[in-house]
Scaffold this motif. Structure first.
Motif, PDB file in Angstrom:
ATOM      1  N   LEU A  41       0.824  -1.218   0.000  1.00 54.55           N
ATOM      2  CA  LEU A  41       0.000   0.000   0.000  1.00 54.55           C
ATOM      3  C   LEU A  41       0.855   1.263   0.000  1.00 54.55           C
ATOM      4  CD1 LEU A  41      -3.135  -0.564   2.262  1.00 54.55           C
ATOM      5  CD2 LEU A  41      -3.042  -0.225  -0.201  1.00 54.55           C
ATOM      6  N   GLU A  42       1.957   1.250   0.725  1.00 54.42           N
ATOM      7  CA  GLU A  42       2.827   2.434   0.740  1.00 54.42           C
ATOM      8  C   GLU A  42       3.355   2.748  -0.655  1.00 54.42           C
ATOM      9  OE1 GLU A  42       4.666   2.414   5.273  1.00 54.42           O
ATOM     10  OE2 GLU A  42       5.770   1.373   3.692  1.00 54.42           O
ATOM     11  N   THR A  43       3.741   1.721  -1.388  1.00 56.42           N
ATOM     12  CA  THR A  43       4.373   1.916  -2.695  1.00 56.42           C
ATOM     13  C   THR A  43       3.398   1.746  -3.857  1.00 56.42           C
ATOM     14  OG1 THR A  43       4.963  -0.426  -2.871  1.00 56.42           O
ATOM     15  CG2 THR A  43       6.576   1.059  -1.818  1.00 56.42           C
ATOM     16  N   GLU A  44       2.225   1.173  -3.577  1.00 55.84           N
ATOM     17  CA  GLU A  44       1.246   0.802  -4.603  1.00 55.84           C
ATOM     18  C   GLU A  44       1.906  -0.079  -5.661  1.00 55.84           C
ATOM     19  OE1 GLU A  44      -1.274   3.965  -6.009  1.00 55.84           O
ATOM     20  OE2 GLU A  44      -1.709   4.626  -3.971  1.00 55.84           O
ATOM     21  N   ASP A  45       2.756  -0.964  -5.193  1.00 56.44           N
ATOM     22  CA  ASP A  45       3.470  -1.894  -6.054  1.00 56.44           C
ATOM     23  C   ASP A  45       3.001  -3.321  -5.761  1.00 56.44           C
ATOM     24  OD1 ASP A  45       5.231  -2.766  -7.961  1.00 56.44           O
ATOM     25  OD2 ASP A  45       7.048  -2.203  -6.887  1.00 56.44           O
TER      26      ASP A  45
END
Length: 149
Positions: A41-45
């Motif tokens: 979620l932090e990186t949307e990766d």
């Protein structure tokens, strides 16, 4: 998605009618999966979580809009048993993970020990709080019309 742990095992199952996999205490599912979800979620990766089934391993790769679940045999050249494609977004995966870990928190604190260190409970709660915060912050990024670019 993630059932109540019993005797060092928890059922991982996504989607109705999909195959379920018993994952063992060999993997610290709560800690590891929360860390991966937070990073995702932090990186949307893309991120992956896994669990050992003894024998074999289940791997769930979480992409922006989809999840892919595979089971692989143990061994040098593991054979994969199909890929289950599910239309479950990163945000929905994280919501389900948060819900399931929250509902079974006491059992997951004692995942592989009857007497876990006190910092284990604190760390699990900290990671749950961080995931909850990210779910609120990233909600708009997963609305219809949004994309991962």
């Amino acid at each position: 998605m993630l059932g109540k742990p019993e005797n060092g095992w928890a059922l991982f199952q996504m989607g109705s009618g999909e195959t379920g996999y018993d994952v063992s205490y060999v993997t610290d599912v709560a800690m590891d999966w929360l860390s991966q979800a937070i990073h995702g979620l932090e990186t949307e990766d893309v991120f992956s979580v896994h669990g050992y089934c003894e024998p074999g391993r289940v791997v769930c790769t979480v992409s922006f809009w989809n999840c892919y679940v595979i089971f692989e045999d143990d061994g040098r050249a593991p054979a994969c048993h199909g890929v289950h494609h599910l239309h479950v977004s990163t945000l929905d995966f994280c919501r389900m993970l948060h819900r399931d870990i929250s509902q079974n928190l006491d059992d997951l604190i004692h995942w592989d020990s009857d007497d876990p260190p006190p910092e284990r409970a604190n760390e699990l709660k900290t990671r749950l709080n961080r995931l909850e915060q990210l779910i609120r912050e990233k909600k708009e990024d997963f609305e219809e019309g949004c994309c991962f670019l």
